[in-house]
Design a protein around this motif. Structure first.
Motif, mmCIF file in Angstrom:
data_model
loop_
_atom_site.group_PDB
_atom_site.id
_atom_site.type_symbol
_atom_site.label_atom_id
_atom_site.label_comp_id
_atom_site.label_asym_id
_atom_site.label_seq_id
_atom_site.Cartn_x
_atom_site.Cartn_y
_atom_site.Cartn_z
ATOM 1 N N LYS A 1 32.337 -13.795 43.433
ATOM 2 C CA LYS A 1 32.585 -13.841 42.071
ATOM 3 C C LYS A 1 31.418 -14.278 41.214
ATOM 4 C CE LYS A 1 36.194 -14.509 38.617
ATOM 5 N NZ LYS A 1 37.510 -14.970 38.466
ATOM 6 N N VAL A 2 30.740 -13.714 40.633
ATOM 7 C CA VAL A 2 29.768 -14.384 39.602
ATOM 8 C C VAL A 2 30.110 -14.310 38.096
ATOM 9 C CG1 VAL A 2 27.141 -14.253 39.091
ATOM 10 C CG2 VAL A 2 27.813 -13.383 41.246
ATOM 11 N N SER A 3 30.035 -15.616 37.899
ATOM 12 C CA SER A 3 30.724 -15.850 36.548
ATOM 13 C C SER A 3 29.771 -16.531 35.516
ATOM 14 C CB SER A 3 31.992 -16.663 36.560
ATOM 15 O OG SER A 3 32.924 -16.094 37.260
ATOM 16 N N VAL A 4 29.736 -16.292 34.205
ATOM 17 C CA VAL A 4 29.113 -16.784 33.154
ATOM 18 C C VAL A 4 29.955 -17.290 32.199
ATOM 19 C CG1 VAL A 4 27.309 -16.545 31.409
ATOM 20 C CG2 VAL A 4 27.144 -15.106 33.598
ATOM 21 N N MET A 5 29.857 -18.627 31.995
ATOM 22 C CA MET A 5 30.744 -19.362 31.144
ATOM 23 C C MET A 5 30.151 -19.580 29.569
ATOM 24 S SD MET A 5 32.309 -23.119 31.922
ATOM 25 C CE MET A 5 31.901 -24.544 30.531
ATOM 26 N N PHE A 6 30.966 -19.226 28.854
ATOM 27 C CA PHE A 6 30.490 -19.472 27.554
ATOM 28 C C PHE A 6 31.243 -20.453 26.827
ATOM 29 C CE2 PHE A 6 30.132 -15.012 28.426
ATOM 30 C CZ PHE A 6 28.872 -14.480 27.796
ATOM 31 N N ARG A 7 30.403 -21.200 25.944
ATOM 32 C CA ARG A 7 30.923 -22.451 25.403
ATOM 33 C C ARG A 7 30.756 -22.409 23.822
ATOM 34 N NH1 ARG A 7 29.601 -28.007 28.273
ATOM 35 N NH2 ARG A 7 31.123 -28.628 26.781
ATOM 36 N N GLY A 8 31.843 -22.702 23.320
ATOM 37 C CA GLY A 8 31.615 -22.978 21.593
ATOM 38 C C GLY A 8 31.235 -21.576 20.972
ATOM 39 N N ARG A 9 30.290 -21.410 20.267
ATOM 40 C CA ARG A 9 29.739 -20.350 19.678
ATOM 41 C C ARG A 9 28.934 -19.434 20.460
ATOM 42 N NH1 ARG A 9 27.578 -23.484 14.342
ATOM 43 N NH2 ARG A 9 29.431 -24.416 13.697
ATOM 44 N N GLU A 10 28.750 -19.648 21.793
ATOM 45 C CA GLU A 10 27.955 -18.841 22.885
ATOM 46 C C GLU A 10 28.593 -17.588 22.901
ATOM 47 O OE1 GLU A 10 27.404 -21.095 26.099
ATOM 48 O OE2 GLU A 10 25.856 -22.334 25.484
ATOM 49 N N ILE A 11 29.987 -17.507 22.406
ATOM 50 C CA ILE A 11 30.924 -16.384 22.912
ATOM 51 C C ILE A 11 30.459 -15.453 21.971
ATOM 52 C CG2 ILE A 11 32.690 -16.743 21.435
ATOM 53 C CD1 ILE A 11 33.612 -15.893 24.898
ATOM 54 N N ALA A 12 29.729 -15.534 20.865
ATOM 55 C CA ALA A 12 29.489 -14.593 19.878
ATOM 56 C C ALA A 12 28.281 -13.668 20.388
ATOM 57 C CB ALA A 12 28.926 -15.218 18.593
ATOM 58 N N HIS A 13 27.400 -14.156 21.466
ATOM 59 C CA HIS A 13 26.367 -13.470 22.236
ATOM 60 C C HIS A 13 26.619 -13.003 23.419
ATOM 61 C CE1 HIS A 13 24.006 -14.347 18.594
ATOM 62 N NE2 HIS A 13 24.519 -15.589 18.676
ATOM 63 N N PRO A 14 27.461 -12.145 23.715
ATOM 64 C CA PRO A 14 27.886 -11.649 25.173
ATOM 65 C C PRO A 14 26.910 -11.060 26.057
ATOM 66 C CG PRO A 14 29.141 -10.382 23.603
ATOM 67 C CD PRO A 14 28.562 -11.259 22.910
ATOM 68 N N GLU A 15 25.762 -10.394 24.991
ATOM 69 C CA GLU A 15 24.709 -9.734 25.697
ATOM 70 C C GLU A 15 23.903 -10.680 26.575
ATOM 71 O OE1 GLU A 15 23.316 -11.179 21.641
ATOM 72 O OE2 GLU A 15 25.124 -9.993 22.294
ATOM 73 N N LEU A 16 23.955 -11.884 26.180
ATOM 74 C CA LEU A 16 23.039 -12.903 27.041
ATOM 75 C C LEU A 16 23.764 -13.068 28.355
ATOM 76 C CD1 LEU A 16 22.402 -15.905 24.446
ATOM 77 C CD2 LEU A 16 20.847 -14.107 25.243
ATOM 78 N N GLY A 17 25.145 -13.196 28.642
ATOM 79 C CA GLY A 17 25.770 -13.182 29.747
ATOM 80 C C GLY A 17 25.446 -12.059 30.621
ATOM 81 N N MET A 18 25.688 -10.754 29.958
ATOM 82 C CA MET A 18 25.505 -9.326 30.538
ATOM 83 C C MET A 18 23.852 -9.256 31.311
ATOM 84 S SD MET A 18 28.151 -7.700 30.708
ATOM 85 C CE MET A 18 27.886 -5.911 30.501
ATOM 86 N N GLN A 19 23.165 -9.929 30.398
ATOM 87 C CA GLN A 19 21.627 -10.017 30.859
ATOM 88 C C GLN A 19 21.728 -10.770 32.109
ATOM 89 O OE1 GLN A 19 19.146 -8.199 30.138
ATOM 90 N NE2 GLN A 19 17.953 -9.081 31.685
ATOM 91 N N LEU A 20 22.102 -11.974 32.372
ATOM 92 C CA LEU A 20 22.290 -12.803 33.269
ATOM 93 C C LEU A 20 22.674 -12.071 34.612
ATOM 94 C CD1 LEU A 20 23.351 -16.394 32.147
ATOM 95 C CD2 LEU A 20 21.317 -15.734 33.598
#
Length: 171
Positions: A102-121
């Motif tokens: 399971k590959v997970s990208v964790m969002f902290r604080g305001r990072e959640i506003a940019h889910p495209e960064l996690g999708m790109q990773l």
């Protein structure tokens, strides 16, 4: 049958109970529907104990097989390239050992506003592992985590075998 595995033949119940008492064992009915009913002289407590041990071991084996080890690789959105490569190698090693990853990208604080960064990773990791893994579950949010699940590619083993056979044939 007695505790030594010898057949004692057909006998009266009372006689069988006496033999079991002499040996300090129990008379256990094994096949009540048979004519005449089949009984065995044994230590019933030990028999029950052994059965529960076997059952427990079987349950452990079944559970381990059913679970098929799910391992997790976590990262954050602001991960460096070298760290990303390291996490990808870890995921590859886990997949090669036969575990689901399971590959997970964790969002902290305001990072959640940019889910495209996690999708790109996650897309980058999936592209790097395209030969070793199949996508079992596409990227989806689980709270503050964006996660995908990868499983080992069963066709990879066949591909490696054919590659080795070609190399042997060329030599």
């Amino acid at each position: 049958m007695d505790d030594r595995g010898e057949q004692l033949g057909v006998m009266e119940t009372r006689q069988a109970i006496e033999i079991a008492d002499e040996r300090g064992l129990d008379l256990v009915e094994v096949a009540p529907t048979a004519r005449p009913p089949v009984c065995r002289i044994m230590d019933y407590g030990k028999f029950k104990y052994d059965n529960t041990r076997k059952e427990r071991e079987a349950r452990k084996a079944r559970k381990a097989k059913a679970m098929q080890e799910l391992r997790e690789v976590r990262m954050k959105t602001r991960i460096g390239q070298h760290d990303l490569d390291s996490k990808t190698r870890l995921a590859k090693r886990l997949l090669n050992s036969g575990a689901k990853v399971k590959v997970s990208v964790m969002f902290r604080g305001r990072e959640i506003a940019h889910p495209e960064l996690g999708m790109q990773l996650l897309r980058t990791v999936a592209n790097d592992l395209v030969d070793e893994a199949l996508l079992e579950r596409p990227p989806a949010f689980e709270g503050r985590f964006l996660a995908m699940t990868l499983v080992p590619n069963p066709n990879k083993e066949k591909d490696e075998e054919t590659t080795q056979e070609k190399e042997v044939a060329q030599a």
